[in-house]
Design a protein around this motif. Structure first.
Motif, mmCIF file in Angstrom:
data_model
loop_
_atom_site.group_PDB
_atom_site.id
_atom_site.type_symbol
_atom_site.label_atom_id
_atom_site.label_comp_id
_atom_site.label_asym_id
_atom_site.label_seq_id
_atom_site.Cartn_x
_atom_site.Cartn_y
_atom_site.Cartn_z
ATOM 1 N N VAL A 156 0.856 -1.181 0.000
ATOM 2 C CA VAL A 156 0.000 0.000 0.000
ATOM 3 C C VAL A 156 0.891 1.229 0.000
ATOM 4 C CG1 VAL A 156 -1.687 1.319 1.328
ATOM 5 C CG2 VAL A 156 -1.895 -1.163 1.169
ATOM 6 N N TYR A 157 0.695 2.080 -0.988
ATOM 7 C CA TYR A 157 1.472 3.315 -1.067
ATOM 8 C C TYR A 157 0.722 4.415 -0.351
ATOM 9 C CZ TYR A 157 3.446 7.613 -2.895
ATOM 10 O OH TYR A 157 3.993 8.867 -2.992
ATOM 11 N N ASN A 158 1.384 4.990 0.638
ATOM 12 C CA ASN A 158 0.794 6.078 1.398
ATOM 13 C C ASN A 158 1.817 7.209 1.465
ATOM 14 O OD1 ASN A 158 -0.252 7.815 3.284
ATOM 15 N ND2 ASN A 158 -0.920 6.213 4.680
ATOM 16 N N PRO A 159 1.597 8.300 0.702
ATOM 17 C CA PRO A 159 2.576 9.393 0.685
ATOM 18 C C PRO A 159 2.886 9.959 2.068
ATOM 19 C CG PRO A 159 0.922 9.739 -1.003
ATOM 20 C CD PRO A 159 0.471 8.567 -0.173
ATOM 21 N N GLU A 160 1.903 9.933 2.964
ATOM 22 C CA GLU A 160 2.142 10.458 4.305
ATOM 23 C C GLU A 160 3.139 9.599 5.087
ATOM 24 O OE1 GLU A 160 -1.232 10.017 3.220
ATOM 25 O OE2 GLU A 160 -1.282 12.110 2.571
ATOM 26 N N MET A 161 3.260 8.329 4.709
ATOM 27 C CA MET A 161 4.177 7.436 5.420
ATOM 28 C C MET A 161 5.635 7.666 5.039
ATOM 29 S SD MET A 161 2.253 5.963 7.479
ATOM 30 C CE MET A 161 3.483 4.932 8.189
ATOM 31 N N ILE A 162 5.883 8.402 3.970
ATOM 32 C CA ILE A 162 7.263 8.667 3.539
ATOM 33 C C ILE A 162 8.048 9.343 4.658
ATOM 34 C CG2 ILE A 162 8.697 9.959 1.896
ATOM 35 C CD1 ILE A 162 7.335 7.738 0.438
ATOM 36 N N GLU A 163 7.445 10.346 5.294
ATOM 37 C CA GLU A 163 8.124 11.046 6.395
ATOM 38 C C GLU A 163 8.404 10.094 7.551
ATOM 39 O OE1 GLU A 163 9.525 14.130 6.588
ATOM 40 O OE2 GLU A 163 9.014 14.167 4.451
ATOM 41 N N ALA A 164 7.446 9.239 7.858
ATOM 42 C CA ALA A 164 7.646 8.262 8.936
ATOM 43 C C ALA A 164 8.762 7.287 8.575
ATOM 44 C CB ALA A 164 6.349 7.518 9.213
ATOM 45 N N ASP A 165 8.807 6.868 7.321
ATOM 46 C CA ASP A 165 9.870 5.960 6.876
ATOM 47 C C ASP A 165 11.241 6.627 6.955
ATOM 48 O OD1 ASP A 165 8.208 3.771 6.409
ATOM 49 O OD2 ASP A 165 7.829 4.337 4.337
ATOM 50 N N LYS A 166 11.314 7.901 6.572
ATOM 51 C CA LYS A 166 12.581 8.643 6.686
ATOM 52 C C LYS A 166 13.045 8.650 8.140
ATOM 53 C CE LYS A 166 12.835 12.707 4.697
ATOM 54 N NZ LYS A 166 12.489 14.022 4.117
ATOM 55 N N TYR A 167 12.120 8.926 9.032
ATOM 56 C CA TYR A 167 12.433 8.957 10.459
ATOM 57 C C TYR A 167 12.932 7.581 10.925
ATOM 58 C CZ TYR A 167 11.695 9.145 15.502
ATOM 59 O OH TYR A 167 11.867 9.061 16.853
ATOM 60 N N MET A 168 12.272 6.515 10.482
ATOM 61 C CA MET A 168 12.651 5.161 10.899
ATOM 62 C C MET A 168 14.061 4.796 10.426
ATOM 63 S SD MET A 168 10.126 4.286 12.721
ATOM 64 C CE MET A 168 10.394 2.564 13.043
ATOM 65 N N VAL A 183 18.380 11.280 6.169
ATOM 66 C CA VAL A 183 17.858 10.914 4.857
ATOM 67 C C VAL A 183 17.696 12.230 4.108
ATOM 68 C CG1 VAL A 183 15.929 9.915 3.580
ATOM 69 C CG2 VAL A 183 16.664 8.876 5.738
ATOM 70 N N THR A 184 18.431 12.382 3.024
ATOM 71 C CA THR A 184 18.465 13.679 2.345
ATOM 72 C C THR A 184 17.444 13.807 1.224
ATOM 73 O OG1 THR A 184 20.217 12.878 0.894
ATOM 74 C CG2 THR A 184 20.894 14.069 2.886
ATOM 75 N N ASN A 185 16.995 12.698 0.676
ATOM 76 C CA ASN A 185 16.091 12.796 -0.459
ATOM 77 C C ASN A 185 15.300 11.499 -0.603
ATOM 78 O OD1 ASN A 185 14.886 13.871 -2.751
ATOM 79 N ND2 ASN A 185 16.455 13.090 -4.117
ATOM 80 N N VAL A 186 14.060 11.636 -1.031
ATOM 81 C CA VAL A 186 13.220 10.480 -1.334
ATOM 82 C C VAL A 186 12.636 10.707 -2.718
ATOM 83 C CG1 VAL A 186 11.152 9.181 -0.715
ATOM 84 C CG2 VAL A 186 12.615 10.118 1.081
ATOM 85 N N GLU A 187 12.783 9.726 -3.575
ATOM 86 C CA GLU A 187 12.227 9.819 -4.929
ATOM 87 C C GLU A 187 11.152 8.750 -5.082
ATOM 88 O OE1 GLU A 187 15.249 9.491 -7.927
ATOM 89 O OE2 GLU A 187 16.550 10.937 -6.914
ATOM 90 N N VAL A 188 10.026 9.152 -5.651
ATOM 91 C CA VAL A 188 8.955 8.212 -5.942
ATOM 92 C C VAL A 188 8.796 8.210 -7.454
ATOM 93 C CG1 VAL A 188 6.513 7.674 -5.656
ATOM 94 C CG2 VAL A 188 7.805 8.688 -3.758
ATOM 95 N N ASP A 189 9.019 7.040 -8.055
ATOM 96 C CA ASP A 189 8.869 6.901 -9.500
ATOM 97 C C ASP A 189 7.592 6.137 -9.789
ATOM 98 O OD1 ASP A 189 11.322 8.149 -10.112
ATOM 99 O OD2 ASP A 189 12.398 6.291 -9.632
ATOM 100 N N LEU A 190 6.744 6.742 -10.592
ATOM 101 C CA LEU A 190 5.475 6.123 -10.964
ATOM 102 C C LEU A 190 5.657 5.340 -12.263
ATOM 103 C CD1 LEU A 190 2.455 5.897 -10.294
ATOM 104 C CD2 LEU A 190 2.107 7.897 -11.721
ATOM 105 N N ASP A 191 5.341 4.070 -12.206
ATOM 106 C CA ASP A 191 5.398 3.226 -13.402
ATOM 107 C C ASP A 191 4.069 3.380 -14.134
ATOM 108 O OD1 ASP A 191 5.559 1.284 -15.340
ATOM 109 O OD2 ASP A 191 6.111 -0.336 -13.979
#
Length: 195
Positions: A156-168, A183-191
């Protein structure tokens, strides 16, 4: 001013004007001019397959919307988009318009292009020299899609969880002595082929 605000709060009027007219030395007539908002006749949804009309109406609380102006449609569209995001449809596009009939009533039309469901297929890391990607993935809240994702909600993709994942990830490094890890950068690539 308070009287005007109270009349506006009723939600039925797009314009309120109050005038006072002297009738005698000790009497004044108060005249209130109002422009009524058009009353709602119906809400019509087209293009929705993943979420039934009943659920869309419940999200908008249509039973409590008696009047509607074009500028109020944007807030309703945003509510619908949030609902689609909760259902993992992050590419949903929604437009809306009002159709006026001869009696002065309006029908709100919502055109929905749901797009495909969004799944988290692969998580990869760059710059992690001391910890294997497999170890870092275990620290994440988000999980990759797999064959039994239906059971554990992985993928399940949840954009709000990106910040939580960075923290983890940062915490995993800090727990191993790397107190300045970031964590300096997060990239999300849409297929596009998958939705």
């Amino acid at each position: 001013a308070t009287m005007i605000k109270n009349v506006y709060k009723l939600g039925y009027f797009s314009q309120v004007k109050i005038f006072a007219q002297d009738v005698s030395d000790d009497a004044v007539d108060i005249i209130v001019f109002v422009r009524e908002k058009p009353r709602v006749k119906d809400f019509i949804f087209t293009g929705n397959k993943a979420i039934i009309e009943k659920d869309l109406k419940a999200e908008l609380k249509t039973e409590s919307i008696y009047t509607l102006l074009p500028e109020e449609l944007k807030a309703l569209i945003n509510k619908l988009k949030k609902l689609y995001h909760k259902k993992n449809y992050h590419q949903a596009e929604i437009s809306a318009s009002l159709e006026h009939d001869q009696e002065g009533l309006v029908t709100a039309h919502f055109n929905i292009k749901e797009g495909g469901k969004t799944f988290l297929n692969r998580i990869s890391f760059k710059g992690n020299k001391l910890f294997a990607s497999k170890k870092l993935k275990r620290a994440l809240i988000s999980k990759e899609d797999w064959i039994l994702s239906v059971l554990d909600h992985a993928g399940v993709y949840n954009p709000e969880m990106i910040e939580a994942d960075k923290y983890m990830i940062e915490e995993a490094y800090k727990n191993n002595g790397f107190f300045n890890a970031k964590v300096t950068n997060v990239e999300v690539d849409l297929d596009k082929k998958q939705g």
